[in-house]
Design an enzyme around this catalytic site. Structure first.
Site, PDB file in Angstrom:
ATOM      1  CG  HIS A   1      -1.984  -1.030   1.208  1.00 45.58           C
ATOM      2  ND1 HIS A   1      -2.845  -1.216   0.145  1.00 45.58           N
ATOM      3  CD2 HIS A   1      -2.300  -1.987   2.122  1.00 45.58           C
ATOM      4  CE1 HIS A   1      -3.662  -2.234   0.417  1.00 45.58           C
ATOM      5  NE2 HIS A   1      -3.337  -2.725   1.597  1.00 45.58           N
TER       6      HIS A   1
ATOM      7  CG  ASP B   1      -3.337  -8.209   0.776  1.00 41.74           C
ATOM      8  OD1 ASP B   1      -2.613  -8.556   1.728  1.00 41.74           O
ATOM      9  OD2 ASP B   1      -4.331  -7.451   0.900  1.00 41.74           O
TER      10      ASP B   1
ATOM     11  CG  HIS C   1      -6.939  -4.936   1.874  1.00 39.48           C
ATOM     12  ND1 HIS C   1      -6.470  -5.890   2.767  1.00 39.48           N
ATOM     13  CD2 HIS C   1      -8.074  -4.423   2.415  1.00 39.48           C
ATOM     14  CE1 HIS C   1      -7.290  -5.935   3.815  1.00 39.48           C
ATOM     15  NE2 HIS C   1      -8.269  -5.063   3.630  1.00 39.48           N
TER      16      HIS C   1
ATOM     17  CG  ASP D   1      -5.542  -9.683   3.463  1.00 34.88           C
ATOM     18  OD1 ASP D   1      -5.249 -10.202   2.359  1.00 34.88           O
ATOM     19  OD2 ASP D   1      -5.217  -8.515   3.760  1.00 34.88           O
TER      20      ASP D   1
HETATM   21 ZN   LIG Z   1      -4.607  -6.921   2.795  1.00 37.04          ZN
END
Ligand SMILES: [Zn+2]
Length: 311
Positions: free
Chosen positions: A125, A162, A164, A246
């Site tokens: 990120h 992931d 996200h 996740d």
């Molecule tokens: Zn994540």
């Protein structure tokens, strides 16, 4: 050959506030899961600290200076609502990056077949000048740039599964025509980016949003229909995986319903891509995964495949 496992005790010195999901215990659970006879063949290595020049492959000096200046003398400091630093965070981040770089070096030198970097903080990120989402620097993107700039590779794929969107990796590699960034992620979900229309400066970014409550069947169909053909066309010389766990059904931060066998399948298929185009070379680095037991079991499944396929 075998699989290298890079870790470093500094990962335990990056302390987040009590109750924060990106916590020291993640590494403790992962390392406990990677003990025992099935993992005895791992080539366990200390992740070295990276240099400033490594960070500057992707970030400006001002970002490095800002992160260094933000580090507290004690306690924790919030860089934003999600992202925190403790006195040990900068060292942990330097070893997380250094582990990725050393993993690229070891795999490209043929010392090991592939590698997993079990360090924190994660990286996908962190944008060019913005720490974000538990991340300070773009570990996977820096590893890709290292392989391109210093090893002279022509094509490096970064695959991010992931849950996200890897907005940071996408930002750092947006104009890098020698890389292909492919990310699957839940949408809607924080950070809200990662739409199919986001295709990079050179058609070198591919985003695959997945709806909440979908499971591994949709993931497998999506990768078969879109990701593997794109990777085959790109013909990567190295496959870097941003390995977040996740998307697991038990994870508290998202609503996908993948299970350990989905991570096994995906790892096998990404190893297939690497074997077809990249002499099997895979460097995988830990991103998210916040249910400690699901994380540990999923990492064990992922690393087991890497070991089987290391040659
Ligand atoms: Zn994540």
């Amino acid at each position: 050959m075998t699989t290298a496992l890079f870790g470093h005790e500094s990962s335990l010195g990056h302390v987040t506030p009590s109750g924060h999901p990106e916590q020291v215990a993640r590494i403790e659970h992962i390392m406990a899961a990677l003990k025992g006879p099935s993992f005895a063949a791992l080539d366990r290595r200390d992740a070295p600290a990276c240099s400033d020049d490594d960070i500057l492959l992707c970030h400006p000096q001002t970002h490095l200076d800002a992160i260094a200046a933000a580090a507290p003398a004690n306690g924790t400091v919030a860089l934003d609502a999600d992202t925190h630093m403790s006195p040990g965070s900068l060292a942990a981040a330097r070893h997380a990056i250094g582990g990725c770089i050393a993993a690229v070096d070891a795999v490209l030198a043929g010392e090991v077949g592939n590698a997993f970097v079990a360090c924190r903080p994660p990286g996908h990120h962190a944008e060019t000048s913005t720490p974000m989402g538990f991340c300070l620097f773009g570990n996977a993107a820096i590893a890709a740039k290292h392989a391109l700039e210093r090893h002279g590779l022509s094509r490096v794929a970064v695959v991010d599964f992931d849950v996200h969107h890897g907005n940071g990796t996408q930002d750092l590699l947006w104009n890098e025509s020698r890389s292909l960034f492919v990310g699957s992620h839940q949408n809607p979900l924080w950070p809200g980016t990662g739409m199919p229309e986001e295709t990079g400066g050179h058609n070198n970014v591919m985003n695959l949003p997945l709806p909440p409550h979908s499971d591994g069947r949709l993931m497998r169909a999506t990768y078969e229909a879109e990701v593997f053909p794109a990777l085959a066309r790109f013909e990567p010389e190295l496959v870097i995986i941003s390995a977040g766990f996740d998307a697991h059904a038990d994870d508290p931060l998202a609503q996908l319903n993948w299970r350990e066998d989905d991570f096994t399948w995906l790892t096998e298929r990404l190893c297939d891509v690497a074997e077809q185009h990249a002499e099997g070379r895979v460097v995988s680095t830990l991103e998210g995964g916040y249910d400690l037991n699901a994380l540990a079991a999923s990492v064990a499944a992922h690393v087991s495949v890497l070991m089987e396929r290391a040659g």
